[in-house]
Design an enzyme around this catalytic site. Structure first.
Site, PDB file in Angstrom:
ATOM      1  N   GLY A 104       6.071  -4.248   5.510  1.00  0.00           N
ATOM      2  CA  GLY A 104       5.167  -5.087   6.295  1.00  0.00           C
ATOM      3  C   GLY A 104       5.683  -6.490   6.532  1.00  0.00           C
ATOM      4  CD  GLU A 105       3.429  -9.612   3.206  1.00  0.00           C
ATOM      5  OE1 GLU A 105       2.663 -10.482   2.800  1.00  0.00           O
ATOM      6  OE2 GLU A 105       3.641  -8.549   2.589  1.00  0.00           O
ATOM      7  CD  GLN A 118      -3.105  -0.582  -0.111  1.00  0.00           C
ATOM      8  OE1 GLN A 118      -2.827   0.293  -0.927  1.00  0.00           O
ATOM      9  NE2 GLN A 118      -4.222  -1.273  -0.186  1.00  0.00           N
ATOM     10  CB  THR A 119       3.849   2.456   1.832  1.00  0.00           C
ATOM     11  OG1 THR A 119       3.290   2.443   3.147  1.00  0.00           O
ATOM     12  CG2 THR A 119       4.822   3.631   1.716  1.00  0.00           C
TER      13      THR A 119
END
Length: 327
Positions: free
Chosen positions: A286-287, A89-90
């Site tokens: 994130g991940e 998303q970013t």
């Protein structure tokens, strides 16, 4: 007896989907009072994407973060934002809102260029003020330039969308360009192992992550700390047990996850190597924060005891079994 060990885990991770269309869109409306309405399809599920999108727009339009009102993930009014997954998303929605902000800004800058008798390339929009580069003392309020736009029927609105440039993997050779950006990380863990019980305790996690540009460093640190904790659970505790096709660990009473008492000290290390096609150079985190931890824990066990645990999680039973074989 307790023994200490250190282990290293490294990873690289493709941000977004694998060689598939992966678009996101956004709308930006710069209002008369200098505030902004932002419509983004990105779903904020706790990771803070609403904050990031608002920061990107505020930075581009020269207004305060608090001046940006974001409406997100409303399928009735917001454009497609894609899934909040794949650490995307970013990078992807961030690019979409940046492009939308730049389109709205073009109208503002064009009007300012006329008012100042300057080239559009010379106009600076910053801190609610608009001025010609090098002539900040002769600045106009952003609201005054917007008012001038309105007097001529110009609407300071923009839309933008972004789809990373990828190529699907070729079925025979596996060649292709499946991602528009890649994240990189190295984590080092320090552990203590009890040779009598087989219990592994993680003391410290040192987590260095290349995030491109940290748009919000505090949020990046939070992502790294949270992801490392998830990796701790993956490495030491969490295991789905099945029997005859039925899950035997259906609750947190039987499926163990880390609690606050289990979380070690995490030292987030932000590495900034801006990616050319990211919003202000940013990419996902994130991940990637989760991926290296379990491998680093297993390597630390080897460093401490000289035994290799080849199947996660690294439980006391497995440690004691390998120690017995080693003896």
């Amino acid at each position: 007896m307790k023994k200490r060990g250190f282990g290293v885990g490294c990873m690289w991770y493709g941000v977004g989907n694998t060689g598939l269309p992966n678009p996101a869109g956004a709308f930006v409306d710069l209002l008369d009072d200098g505030t902004v309405n932002l419509l983004s399809g990105a779903a904020d599920i706790g990771q803070g994407s609403n904050t990031i999108m608002a920061q990107i727009v505020a930075e581009e339009l020269g207004v305060d973060f608090d001046d940006v009102l974001i409406t997100s993930a409303d399928t009735g009014i917001t454009p497609e934002g894609g899934a909040t997954s794949a650490s995307r998303q970013t990078y992807i929605s961030g690019n979409a809102v940046l492009r939308a902000a730049r389109e709205a800004k073009k109208v503002l800058v064009g009007e300012a260029a006329e008012l100042f008798g300057a080239e559009a390339s010379e106009i600076v929009v910053k801190n609610h003020r608009v001025y010609v580069k090098g002539k900040e003392d002769n600045a106009k309020k952003i609201q005054d330039v917007i008012a001038s736009c309105r007097s001529k029927g110009k609407i300071t609105i923009g839309h933008g969308w972004f789809n990373p440039n990828t190529t699907a993997l070729e079925s025979e050779t596996g060649e292709g360009s499946p991602y528009g950006a890649y994240a990189f990380a190295t984590q080092v863990v320090e552990i203590e192992v009890d040779t009598e019980t087989g219990q592994v305790e993680v003391i410290n996690i040192f987590a260095a992550h290349d995030v491109g540009t940290a748009i919000n460093p505090m949020q990046v640190e939070g992502q790294i700390e949270g992801g490392s904790t998830m990796g701790l659970g993956y490495g030491l505790y969490e295991e789905i047990k099945k029997e005859d096709g039925k899950i035997k660990t259906p609750s947190f009473a039987t499926y163990t996850i880390p609690t606050a008492m289990d979380v070690p000290t995490v030292y987030p290390i932000i590495v900034e190597d801006p990616v050319e096609n990211g919003p202000f150079g940013a990419k996902g985190v994130g991940e990637p924060a989760l991926i290296p931890t379990a491998a680093a824990i297993a390597n630390a066990v080897y460093n401490a005891l000289g035994i290799r645990i080849m199947e996660l999680p690294v439980t006391p039973e497995k440690v004691l079994s390998q120690l017995k074989i080693k003896q």
